[in-house]
Design an enzyme around this catalytic site. Structure first.
Site, PDB file in Angstrom:
ATOM      1  N   HIS A 151       5.770  -5.345   3.007  1.00 10.43           N
ATOM      2  CA  HIS A 151       6.319  -4.745   1.787  1.00 10.43           C
ATOM      3  C   HIS A 151       7.794  -5.090   1.620  1.00 10.43           C
ATOM      4  O   HIS A 151       8.141  -6.043   0.909  1.00 10.43           O
ATOM      5  CB  HIS A 151       6.112  -3.227   1.809  1.00 10.43           C
ATOM      6  CG  HIS A 151       6.280  -2.565   0.479  1.00 10.43           C
ATOM      7  ND1 HIS A 151       7.506  -2.404  -0.114  1.00 10.43           N
ATOM      8  CD2 HIS A 151       5.368  -2.017  -0.370  1.00 10.43           C
ATOM      9  CE1 HIS A 151       7.344  -1.803  -1.287  1.00 10.43           C
ATOM     10  NE2 HIS A 151       6.071  -1.550  -1.460  1.00 10.43           N
ATOM     11  N   SER A 200       7.429   6.724  -5.534  1.00 11.09           N
ATOM     12  CA  SER A 200       7.398   5.273  -5.377  1.00 11.09           C
ATOM     13  C   SER A 200       7.141   4.868  -3.934  1.00 11.09           C
ATOM     14  O   SER A 200       7.752   5.398  -3.002  1.00 11.09           O
ATOM     15  CB  SER A 200       8.728   4.667  -5.840  1.00 11.09           C
ATOM     16  OG  SER A 200       8.785   3.290  -5.520  1.00 11.09           O
ATOM     17  N   CYS A 201       6.275   3.867  -3.748  1.00 12.70           N
ATOM     18  CA  CYS A 201       6.061   3.298  -2.413  1.00 12.70           C
ATOM     19  C   CYS A 201       7.293   2.537  -1.943  1.00 12.70           C
ATOM     20  O   CYS A 201       7.362   2.130  -0.783  1.00 12.70           O
ATOM     21  CB  CYS A 201       4.848   2.373  -2.421  1.00 12.70           C
ATOM     22  SG  CYS A 201       5.038   0.914  -3.482  1.00 12.70           S
ATOM     23  N   SER A 202       8.265   2.331  -2.840  1.00 11.35           N
ATOM     24  CA  SER A 202       9.473   1.591  -2.499  1.00 11.35           C
ATOM     25  C   SER A 202      10.640   2.485  -2.120  1.00 11.35           C
ATOM     26  O   SER A 202      11.736   1.992  -1.859  1.00 11.35           O
ATOM     27  CB  SER A 202       9.895   0.696  -3.679  1.00 11.35           C
ATOM     28  OG  SER A 202       8.918  -0.291  -3.926  1.00 11.35           O
ATOM     29  N   SER A 203      10.451   3.790  -2.124  1.00  9.01           N
ATOM     30  CA  SER A 203      11.561   4.661  -1.737  1.00  9.01           C
ATOM     31  C   SER A 203      11.747   4.612  -0.222  1.00  9.01           C
ATOM     32  O   SER A 203      10.799   4.388   0.539  1.00  9.01           O
ATOM     33  CB  SER A 203      11.323   6.099  -2.201  1.00  9.01           C
ATOM     34  OG  SER A 203      10.267   6.691  -1.484  1.00  9.01           O
TER      35      SER A 203
END
Length: 480
Positions: free
Chosen positions: A382, A258-261
């Site tokens: 982000h 995930s790019c959100s980790s």
């Protein structure tokens, strides 16, 4: 372009990408025009059917197994959970949403809003989530009575192909046209994807920034998402064990596809050593300086992030770097201490792997500045996170940092894309606003797949006087 077929002397002509895509778009458009006549209850049934194609347990596992086998990214059990959780969450969001006919009325303004389809959507999807991301876009597109054509990454092609077979079976069950959901044929080339972007009515892109820029340059309305490089602050008053457990769960989920980790932790000096201890108890392994140097060489051997480490487990990454310390064979994630930020410090950028960079901040002002510099280095727009009990610190991040989401006391990868215990829409595509070069600043959701027609009727006039508008201003500055 032509090529000679094996065993034959005559050349075969490669299909013209324009013609291939035009044929697909024509099929999708015919299906969409029929679908546009569906009522809300029928549309919701179609969306539910598409969701069941992934949520049904044996199918979710099958798609996860194909994805890991063919992409080499992540792990099966986490992908099973991701496929189910993200799809269930999105269906919850869509269940009560109005997307057909009148969707809002504002009598005091004389305005009525009517939802209309955008038409045929081109969905560009990455290899990191080759089932969860396509079904998310498919469901959102179908909610708006659109058709969708998916362009998968080469590695994710087999997963996406199987997904669409399953979606077609469910569309058959409810009597909806199969051509509402189509896919570019193999091999999915750059030329086919670029042509798809040109011929559809809307492009939605998740994946490489090259694809995002290509979508914006296509001449078609496009929604792209930005790069992640999540920094998370551990404040002086944080619950350290709770923070460490959440960070570990998020950073290791699906091997950090995930790019959100979390990519960078910014820990205040007052709790720096205790926080590292909590992270180690949660499964982290802090590398020595020599180990960090060897890891850097393995991760950026050719000057850019090596595919050999992306979305791999921490022990596998350690072995790839030649790190043989026994503790690393059982680590859930690796940690490296860093002070620098920028192109000469690759650990300050997105790593797409269970590797965390740790910064030590003197106080909250210093933590804020480190976080700001990390975002401006990569990941602006982000999101960021914080573990704290201080709401003033939370609000400062929201008021001053270039981010579209501030995640408070949560596992970042689970929270950013929507969660059952926060109010963000379930999504795998996070808009980053103008900071990240995007046209949206929220999580991609069904409203981005709608045109909205507004009926305007007369209301009692509301025309202010000149004094009401300018009186206070002129009185304040009359002598200046």
């Amino acid at each position: 372009m032509s090529a000679t077929e094996p065993g034959r002397g005559t050349p075969s002509v490669s299909p013209d990408p324009r013609e291939v895509v035009a044929a697909l778009v024509a099929r999708a458009r015919a299906a969409q025009q029929a679908y546009e006549r569906y009522g809300q209850a029928q549309v919701d049934e179609v969306v539910t059917a598409a969701a069941w194609a992934v949520v049904e347990p044996s199918r979710s596992r099958e798609l996860a197994e194909i994805a890991v086998r063919d992409t080499g990214l992540g792990n099966v059990e986490d992908k099973v959970r991701k496929n189910r959780r993200k799809t269930m969450g999105l269906l919850r969001d869509l269940r009560a949403a109005r997307s057909v006919g009148v969707i809002a009325e504002y009598p005091e303004k004389g305005i009525v809003e009517i939802a209309r389809p955008v038409g045929v959507v081109g969905a560009i999807v990455p290899s990191t989530n080759p089932a969860a991301t396509p079904i998310n876009k498919i469901m959102n597109a179908l909610k708006g009575r659109n058709a969708v054509i998916v362009s998968p990454s080469p590695k994710g092609l087999s997963t996406c192909t199987r997904l669409i077979e399953l979606v077609h079976a469910e569309l058959d069950r409810v009597g909806a046209p199969r051509d509402l959901v189509l896919q570019l044929p193999a091999p999915v080339t750059k030329a086919l994807t670029e042509e798809l972007m040109r011929q559809v009515d809307l492009v939605v892109v998740t994946g490489s920034q090259g694809n995002v820029r290509g979508a914006y340059a296509s001449g078609t309305p496009a929604i792209g998402v930005g790069t992640g490089n999540v920094p998370v602050i551990i404040d002086a008053d944080a619950d350290l064990d709770d923070a460490a457990a959440k960070i570990a769960a998020s950073k290791t989920f699906d091997n950090a596809t995930s790019c959100s980790s979390e990519n960078n932790l910014v820990i205040l000096d007052a709790v720096y050593r205790p926080a590292l201890g909590a992270l180690e108890r949660a499964g982290g392994a802090l590398l020595a300086a020599e180990e960090k140097a060897r890891l850097r060489q393995a991760m950026w051997a050719q000057g850019k992030l090596s595919p050999a480490v992306v979305a791999q487990s921490a022990p596998d990454i350690a072995r790839a770097a030649g790190l043989a310390r026994p503790a690393l064979a059982h680590a859930r994630f690796l940690m490296v201490e860093e002070t620098g930020i920028g192109k000469d410090h690759p650990f300050s950028r997105e790593k797409l792997s269970p590797v965390l960079t740790v910064y030590r901040a003197k106080d909250f002002d210093d933590a804020f500045e480190i976080t700001r510099r990390l975002l401006l280095n990569q990941g602006a727009g982000h999101s960021c996170g914080i573990h704290t009990r201080n709401d003033e610190h939370v609000m400062r991040l929201g008021l001053e940092l270039p981010v579209c989401r501030v995640i408070v006391n949560q596992a970042h990868a689970f929270a950013t894309g929507g969660s059952f215990d926060n109010g963000l829409p379930f999504s795998l595509s996070m808009g980053c606003g103008t900071w990240g070069g995007n046209s949206i600043s929220d999580n991609l959701n069904y409203r981005h797949f709608l045109n909205i027609t507004r009926i305007a009727r007369t209301i009692p006039p509301d025309e202010p006087t000149e004094d009401e508008l300018f009186g206070a201003y002129l009185r304040k500055y009359s002598d200046k």
